[in-house]
Motif scaffolding. Structure first.
Motif, PDB file in Angstrom:
ATOM      1  N   VAL A   2     -58.548  93.603  11.602  1.00  0.00           N
ATOM      2  CA  VAL A   2     -59.162  93.519  10.284  1.00  0.00           C
ATOM      3  C   VAL A   2     -58.377  92.531   9.432  1.00  0.00           C
ATOM      4  CG1 VAL A   2     -59.794  94.772   8.191  1.00  0.00           C
ATOM      5  CG2 VAL A   2     -59.965  95.913  10.399  1.00  0.00           C
ATOM      6  N   ASP A   3     -59.060  91.501   8.942  1.00  0.00           N
ATOM      7  CA  ASP A   3     -58.452  90.557   8.012  1.00  0.00           C
ATOM      8  C   ASP A   3     -58.712  91.092   6.612  1.00  0.00           C
ATOM      9  OD1 ASP A   3     -57.723  88.502   6.318  1.00  0.00           O
ATOM     10  OD2 ASP A   3     -58.889  86.969   7.360  1.00  0.00           O
ATOM     11  N   LEU A   4     -57.701  91.681   6.004  1.00  0.00           N
ATOM     12  CA  LEU A   4     -57.857  92.350   4.708  1.00  0.00           C
ATOM     13  C   LEU A   4     -58.122  91.389   3.559  1.00  0.00           C
ATOM     14  CD1 LEU A   4     -55.058  95.040   5.040  1.00  0.00           C
ATOM     15  CD2 LEU A   4     -57.522  95.322   5.366  1.00  0.00           C
ATOM     16  N   ASN A   5     -58.048  90.099   3.801  1.00  0.00           N
ATOM     17  CA  ASN A   5     -58.306  89.106   2.765  1.00  0.00           C
ATOM     18  C   ASN A   5     -59.633  88.376   2.947  1.00  0.00           C
ATOM     19  OD1 ASN A   5     -55.752  89.363   1.295  1.00  0.00           O
ATOM     20  ND2 ASN A   5     -54.860  88.595   3.186  1.00  0.00           N
ATOM     21  N   ALA A   6     -60.341  88.674   4.011  1.00  0.00           N
ATOM     22  CA  ALA A   6     -61.617  88.001   4.286  1.00  0.00           C
ATOM     23  C   ALA A   6     -62.670  88.426   3.264  1.00  0.00           C
ATOM     24  CB  ALA A   6     -62.087  88.340   5.694  1.00  0.00           C
ATOM     25  N   PRO A   7     -63.586  87.529   2.944  1.00  0.00           N
ATOM     26  CA  PRO A   7     -64.642  87.877   1.979  1.00  0.00           C
ATOM     27  C   PRO A   7     -65.554  88.992   2.496  1.00  0.00           C
ATOM     28  CG  PRO A   7     -65.003  85.683   2.903  1.00  0.00           C
ATOM     29  CD  PRO A   7     -63.708  86.181   3.446  1.00  0.00           C
ATOM     30  N   ILE A   8     -66.154  89.684   1.546  1.00  0.00           N
ATOM     31  CA  ILE A   8     -67.149  90.721   1.837  1.00  0.00           C
ATOM     32  C   ILE A   8     -68.507  90.041   1.728  1.00  0.00           C
ATOM     33  CG2 ILE A   8     -68.140  92.903   1.053  1.00  0.00           C
ATOM     34  CD1 ILE A   8     -65.295  93.506  -0.152  1.00  0.00           C
ATOM     35  N   ILE A   9     -69.262  90.035   2.820  1.00  0.00           N
ATOM     36  CA  ILE A   9     -70.519  89.289   2.856  1.00  0.00           C
ATOM     37  C   ILE A   9     -71.677  90.241   3.154  1.00  0.00           C
ATOM     38  CG2 ILE A   9     -71.756  87.362   3.908  1.00  0.00           C
ATOM     39  CD1 ILE A   9     -68.944  86.313   4.761  1.00  0.00           C
ATOM     40  N   PRO A  10     -72.538  90.493   2.155  1.00  0.00           N
ATOM     41  CA  PRO A  10     -73.681  91.390   2.369  1.00  0.00           C
ATOM     42  C   PRO A  10     -74.530  90.948   3.556  1.00  0.00           C
ATOM     43  CG  PRO A  10     -73.466  90.805   0.053  1.00  0.00           C
ATOM     44  CD  PRO A  10     -72.511  89.932   0.809  1.00  0.00           C
ATOM     45  N   TRP A  11     -75.065  91.934   4.275  1.00  0.00           N
ATOM     46  CA  TRP A  11     -75.906  91.776   5.455  1.00  0.00           C
ATOM     47  C   TRP A  11     -75.144  91.183   6.646  1.00  0.00           C
ATOM     48  CZ3 TRP A  11     -79.365  94.782   3.719  1.00  0.00           C
ATOM     49  CH2 TRP A  11     -80.074  94.552   2.556  1.00  0.00           C
ATOM     50  N   LYS A  12     -73.884  90.761   6.457  1.00  0.00           N
ATOM     51  CA  LYS A  12     -73.121  90.108   7.535  1.00  0.00           C
ATOM     52  C   LYS A  12     -71.927  90.944   7.985  1.00  0.00           C
ATOM     53  CE  LYS A  12     -75.277  86.064   7.433  1.00  0.00           C
ATOM     54  NZ  LYS A  12     -76.160  85.614   8.435  1.00  0.00           N
ATOM     55  N   GLY A  13     -70.981  91.240   7.048  1.00  0.00           N
ATOM     56  CA  GLY A  13     -69.797  91.986   7.418  1.00  0.00           C
ATOM     57  C   GLY A  13     -68.630  91.728   6.481  1.00  0.00           C
ATOM     58  N   MET A  14     -67.434  92.084   6.944  1.00  0.00           N
ATOM     59  CA  MET A  14     -66.203  91.873   6.171  1.00  0.00           C
ATOM     60  C   MET A  14     -65.020  91.980   7.122  1.00  0.00           C
ATOM     61  SD  MET A  14     -65.542  95.487   4.152  1.00  0.00           S
ATOM     62  CE  MET A  14     -67.162  95.659   3.439  1.00  0.00           C
ATOM     63  N   GLY A  15     -63.907  91.451   6.676  1.00  0.00           N
ATOM     64  CA  GLY A  15     -62.681  91.561   7.461  1.00  0.00           C
ATOM     65  C   GLY A  15     -62.779  90.918   8.828  1.00  0.00           C
ATOM     66  N   LYS A  74     -58.322  93.480   0.301  1.00  0.00           N
ATOM     67  CA  LYS A  74     -58.134  92.522  -0.801  1.00  0.00           C
ATOM     68  C   LYS A  74     -59.230  91.469  -0.880  1.00  0.00           C
ATOM     69  CE  LYS A  74     -54.328  94.589  -1.751  1.00  0.00           C
ATOM     70  NZ  LYS A  74     -54.542  95.813  -2.490  1.00  0.00           N
ATOM     71  N   GLY A  75     -60.060  91.366   0.143  1.00  0.00           N
ATOM     72  CA  GLY A  75     -61.149  90.395   0.122  1.00  0.00           C
ATOM     73  C   GLY A  75     -62.126  90.704  -0.992  1.00  0.00           C
ATOM     74  N   LYS A  76     -62.921  89.705  -1.376  1.00  0.00           N
ATOM     75  CA  LYS A  76     -63.815  89.854  -2.529  1.00  0.00           C
ATOM     76  C   LYS A  76     -65.277  89.686  -2.134  1.00  0.00           C
ATOM     77  CE  LYS A  76     -60.277  88.421  -5.731  1.00  0.00           C
ATOM     78  NZ  LYS A  76     -59.805  87.415  -6.669  1.00  0.00           N
ATOM     79  N   LEU A  77     -66.104  90.350  -2.898  1.00  0.00           N
ATOM     80  CA  LEU A  77     -67.554  90.246  -2.810  1.00  0.00           C
ATOM     81  C   LEU A  77     -67.996  89.205  -3.833  1.00  0.00           C
ATOM     82  CD1 LEU A  77     -70.365  91.463  -1.933  1.00  0.00           C
ATOM     83  CD2 LEU A  77     -70.057  93.077  -3.829  1.00  0.00           C
ATOM     84  N   PHE A  78     -68.832  88.270  -3.432  1.00  0.00           N
ATOM     85  CA  PHE A  78     -69.311  87.201  -4.321  1.00  0.00           C
ATOM     86  C   PHE A  78     -68.154  86.450  -4.992  1.00  0.00           C
ATOM     87  CE2 PHE A  78     -72.902  90.417  -4.840  1.00  0.00           C
ATOM     88  CZ  PHE A  78     -73.655  89.872  -3.815  1.00  0.00           C
ATOM     89  N   ASP A  79     -67.048  86.317  -4.288  1.00  0.00           N
ATOM     90  CA  ASP A  79     -65.849  85.585  -4.738  1.00  0.00           C
ATOM     91  C   ASP A  79     -65.145  86.199  -5.951  1.00  0.00           C
ATOM     92  OD1 ASP A  79     -66.053  83.558  -2.770  1.00  0.00           O
ATOM     93  OD2 ASP A  79     -67.545  82.520  -3.992  1.00  0.00           O
ATOM     94  N   ILE A  87     -66.184  98.817 -13.385  1.00  0.00           N
ATOM     95  CA  ILE A  87     -67.603  98.654 -13.059  1.00  0.00           C
ATOM     96  C   ILE A  87     -68.336  97.812 -14.102  1.00  0.00           C
ATOM     97  CG2 ILE A  87     -68.376 100.814 -14.124  1.00  0.00           C
ATOM     98  CD1 ILE A  87     -69.688  99.173 -10.847  1.00  0.00           C
ATOM     99  N   ASP A  88     -67.906  97.840 -15.350  1.00  0.00           N
ATOM    100  CA  ASP A  88     -68.553  96.993 -16.365  1.00  0.00           C
ATOM    101  C   ASP A  88     -68.404  95.518 -16.019  1.00  0.00           C
ATOM    102  OD1 ASP A  88     -69.296  99.266 -17.754  1.00  0.00           O
ATOM    103  OD2 ASP A  88     -67.697  99.094 -19.258  1.00  0.00           O
ATOM    104  N   ASP A  89     -67.241  95.144 -15.495  1.00  0.00           N
ATOM    105  CA  ASP A  89     -67.022  93.759 -15.083  1.00  0.00           C
ATOM    106  C   ASP A  89     -67.881  93.413 -13.870  1.00  0.00           C
ATOM    107  OD1 ASP A  89     -65.144  93.441 -17.133  1.00  0.00           O
ATOM    108  OD2 ASP A  89     -63.491  94.072 -15.842  1.00  0.00           O
ATOM    109  N   VAL A  90     -68.026  94.364 -12.953  1.00  0.00           N
ATOM    110  CA  VAL A  90     -68.882  94.164 -11.781  1.00  0.00           C
ATOM    111  C   VAL A  90     -70.311  93.893 -12.224  1.00  0.00           C
ATOM    112  CG1 VAL A  90     -69.901  95.285  -9.749  1.00  0.00           C
ATOM    113  CG2 VAL A  90     -67.459  95.592 -10.257  1.00  0.00           C
ATOM    114  N   LEU A  91     -70.820  94.712 -13.159  1.00  0.00           N
ATOM    115  CA  LEU A  91     -72.207  94.577 -13.619  1.00  0.00           C
ATOM    116  C   LEU A  91     -72.439  93.279 -14.373  1.00  0.00           C
ATOM    117  CD1 LEU A  91     -72.812  98.283 -14.677  1.00  0.00           C
ATOM    118  CD2 LEU A  91     -73.587  97.130 -12.584  1.00  0.00           C
ATOM    119  N   THR A  92     -71.407  92.751 -15.004  1.00  0.00           N
ATOM    120  CA  THR A  92     -71.515  91.455 -15.676  1.00  0.00           C
ATOM    121  C   THR A  92     -71.665  90.342 -14.637  1.00  0.00           C
ATOM    122  OG1 THR A  92     -70.199  92.205 -17.554  1.00  0.00           O
ATOM    123  CG2 THR A  92     -70.339  89.828 -17.215  1.00  0.00           C
ATOM    124  N   ILE A  93     -70.910  90.441 -13.552  1.00  0.00           N
ATOM    125  CA  ILE A  93     -70.950  89.434 -12.485  1.00  0.00           C
ATOM    126  C   ILE A  93     -72.233  89.563 -11.667  1.00  0.00           C
ATOM    127  CG2 ILE A  93     -69.859  88.710 -10.314  1.00  0.00           C
ATOM    128  CD1 ILE A  93     -67.171  89.638 -11.633  1.00  0.00           C
TER     129      ILE A  93
END
Length: 143
Positions: A2-15, A74-79, A87-93
């Motif tokens: 598992v690459d803990l810094n890899a991006p989180i990619i919907p429909w594809k995967g993570m890490g 530590k990876g991020k969703l949508f960068d 969650i308020d910051d998530v909803l803004t993004i």
């Protein structure tokens, strides 16, 4: 594995782990990491790689249908979206998230679930899943 810094990619995967992968592809990794194992429902199994990810497999077809990032991920969703974020910051993004009272998670039609801390309102985990999750015969492993 598992690459803990890899991006989180919907429909594809993570890490660097891809959805739809077969359980047999994880044999050595699971054997070495000695994860906690939980049977979820009648036909699903979840492997917990401690504080990193949950790997959810269908027992019927052996394929990975959901991956959940946990607190050490530590990876991020949508960068921008990450574990620990308010969650308020998530909803803004990403305004596509809506709260599901029954499941008690934020859901996006883009293939993501987010669970938050009920007191702090921060992201506890982020999950991505296969598109077929909403299909009528999903639980039968027909995907």
């Amino acid at each position: 594995m598992v690459d803990l810094n890899a991006p989180i990619i919907p429909w594809k995967g993570m890490g660097n782990i891809e959805l739809y992968s077969h359980l047999k592809d994880f044999y050595e990794y699971i054997n070495k990491s000695r994860p906690k194992i939980l049977t979820v429902g009648m036909f699903d199994v979840r492997y917990e790689i401690e504080n990193q990810v949950y790997l959810w497999f269908s027992i019927l077809n052996g394929r990975l249908w959901k991956i959940t990032a946990l607190k050490d991920y530590k990876g991020k969703l949508f960068d921008n979206i990450h574990i620990g974020m308010h969650i308020d910051d998530v909803l803004t993004i990403e305004p596509s998230f809506e709260y599901d009272d029954f499941e008690e998670v934020y859901c996006s039609p883009k293939g993501i679930f987010i669970e938050t801390d009920p007191v702090e309102h921060t992201v506890l985990w982020i999950s991505v899943y296969v598109k077929e999750l909403d299909n009528e015969d999903f639980e039968r492993g027909n995907w």
